[in-house]
Design a protein around this motif. Structure first.
Motif, short mmCIF file in Angstrom:
data_model
loop_
_atom_site.label_atom_id
_atom_site.label_comp_id
_atom_site.label_asym_id
_atom_site.label_seq_id
_atom_site.Cartn_x
_atom_site.Cartn_y
_atom_site.Cartn_z
N THR A 3 -7.07 3.66 -1.38
CA THR A 3 -6.28 3.30 -1.87
C THR A 3 -5.56 3.66 -2.86
OG1 THR A 3 -6.11 2.32 0.20
CG2 THR A 3 -4.57 1.26 -1.84
N GLU A 4 -4.54 3.92 -3.47
CA GLU A 4 -4.36 4.40 -4.61
C GLU A 4 -4.53 2.97 -5.48
OE1 GLU A 4 -2.56 5.04 -2.40
OE2 GLU A 4 -1.72 7.34 -2.68
N GLN B 128 -4.95 10.19 0.83
CA GLN B 128 -4.32 10.35 -0.58
C GLN B 128 -4.48 11.52 -1.27
OE1 GLN B 128 -6.41 8.22 1.08
NE2 GLN B 128 -5.33 5.52 1.14
N ASN C 182 1.03 -1.31 -0.30
CA ASN C 182 -0.29 -0.01 0.15
C ASN C 182 0.88 1.32 0.01
OD1 ASN C 182 -1.80 2.18 0.96
ND2 ASN C 182 -3.00 0.73 1.87
N SER D 229 0.63 3.83 0.66
CA SER D 229 0.30 4.86 2.17
C SER D 229 1.32 4.51 3.31
CB SER D 229 -1.34 4.49 1.83
OG SER D 229 -1.98 5.75 1.41
N SER D 230 1.68 2.74 3.15
CA SER D 230 2.71 2.59 4.72
C SER D 230 4.55 2.66 4.27
CB SER D 230 2.08 0.87 4.05
OG SER D 230 2.14 0.37 3.15
#
Ligand code: PLP
Length: 409
Positions: free
Chosen positions: A248-249, A240, A30, A32-33
């Motif tokens: 999530t992208e 995002q 992910n 963002s992680s």
């Protein structure tokens, strides 16, 4: 099989597939992680943003990834309406054309049902927006602005039409938008990667594009938002897309989109020239072989000289029609019946917009350019790829001719 249908010409390219592969299996993190896999994904998303931004000659901070053209159109329109509502100001005035894709037309109608003012500017028989009427509507609005609470106009006009291929005069629409202080959105789903688009020169504030029209994956697109245009979030949730589009992208999708865009832009002129030659030959042969056949939209053979663009010879050579778009009306027959007969001969074509097919209504685009209901039902659209051979073209012309003779007989 000869594919002349829009859906078939949107097949995933090998370039896009190869670029996506690592993000479908290896780097599934992910973005963002914090862990390494996630960071690889984040890097890929940001590099893709950079790639697309440089193709459009804008800043990466102005590119927002979305779930496709429909979402981008919805976002552009609703954000201007919501921005007014949030400021508790007089609601926005949406100005659009009569030939937009349903993603724009139905979004405008939805807000109209909630009380938002919508103006639909007519087009001429070739599909060009009536610029005089547009200016009149903008003038009236600017007069009202002086006398009433302020309103905000959004002009949403497509760069090129998906059914008849007409390329609109975005430079002039952008000039009028600027003159009257309106926000200018263009649905460039059909134009992105097919014809040159100059965001600065055309004074575009918001632009929608979609990946699958340039052989990228389906379900991914973008909205360009000009720097300084303060718009509220479209999807609420995570941070995002700079907090404007939560969720999530779609990492493989975004990477595939950027790879497809790079390929489309670098081959645009070469592909475009081949398609223009095929398009013009198709029209010539169809008019020669089928009595009564009529070109819908601009007839490239008669369009010499209109809106020449000395700074872009390729753009001039298009004669204001998308390179791969052929649309004709075949009086006395129904487009759908021709399609069935063509299918038996291994030719896959379309009678109009994929989004409207299956509907019993004639095309709103054909009606808007002045076709009768009967003519509108007789429409046939062919979407060309540069790989089509002249033999395939001749085979198709013969098949259409035979189908028309059979149905007329
Ligand atoms: N706008 C135009 C002009 C289109 O042609 C299309 C799709 O064909 C769309 C919007 C919708 O894009 P998407 O299928 O990516 O949602």
């Amino acid at each position: 099989m000869i594919y002349l249908d829009n859906a078939a010409t949107t097949a995933l390219s090998e370039t896009a597939r190869n670029a996506m592969e690592p993000y479908l299996s290896g780097y599934y993190g992910n973005p963002s992680s914090i862990y390494r896999f996630g960071q690889e994904a984040r890097k890929a998303v940001e590099e893709s943003r950079q790639t697309i931004a440089s193709l459009l000659r804008v800043s990466p901070r102005e590119i927002y990834f979305t779930g496709g053209g429909t979402e981008s159109d919805n976002w552009a329109i609703s954000s201007v309406v919501l921005e007014r509502a949030l400021k508790k100001e007089k609601s926005a005035h949406l100005i659009t054309s009569t030939i937009e894709h349903p993603a724009v037309l139905r979004t405008c109608s939805f807000f109209e049902s909630l009380g938002v003012k919508v103006s639909r500017i007519p087009v001429d028989k070739e599909g060009f927006l009536n610029l005089e009427i547009l200016e009149k509507v903008l003038q009236e609005e600017s007069f009202l602005r002086k006398t009433e609470e302020s309103s905000r106009c959004l002009i949403s006009v497509m760069a090129a039409n998906n059914e008849i291929g007409t390329i609109e005069n975005l430079k002039e629409i952008g000039r009028l938008a600027k003159k009257y202080g309106a926000v200018f959105h263009t649905d460039a789903v059909q134009a992105f990667g097919q014809i040159p688009l100059d965001i600065e020169e055309m004074q575009i504030d918001l632009l929608s594009a979609s990946s699958h029209k340039i052989h990228g994956p389906k379900g991914v697109g973008l909205l360009y938002i000009r720097k300084g245009l303060k718009l509220p979030s479209f999807l609420h949730g995570g941070a995002q897309e700079r907090g404007l589009r939560a969720g999530t992208e779609n990492v493989p999708g975004i990477v595939g989109f950027a790879a497809a865009a790079k390929e489309a832009f670098s081959t645009m002129e070469e592909r475009g020239r081949k398609k223009v030659a095929l398009r013009d030959l198709f029209f010539k042969r169809l008019l020669e072989e089928i009595p009564g056949a009529k070109i819908s939209g601009v007839n490239p053979a008669e369009a010499e000289g209109i809106g020449e663009s000395p700074e872009s010879p390729f753009l001039s050579s298009l004669h204001h029609r998308l390179p791969g778009n052929v649309h004709i009306c075949l009086p006395g027959v129904e487009g759908e019946s021709v399609l069935l007969l063509l299918d038996q001969k291994g030719i896959c074509a379309s009678s109009g917009s994929a989004c409207a097919s299956g509907s019993l209504e004639p095309s709103h685009v054909l009606l808007a350019i002045g076709k009768s209901h009967e003519e509108a039902y007789s429409g046939l659209r062919l979407s060309l790829e540069e790989t089509l051979t002249e033999e395939e073209l001749e085979y198709t012309v013969r098949a259409i001719k035979e189908a028309v003779e059979k149905l007329r007989g």
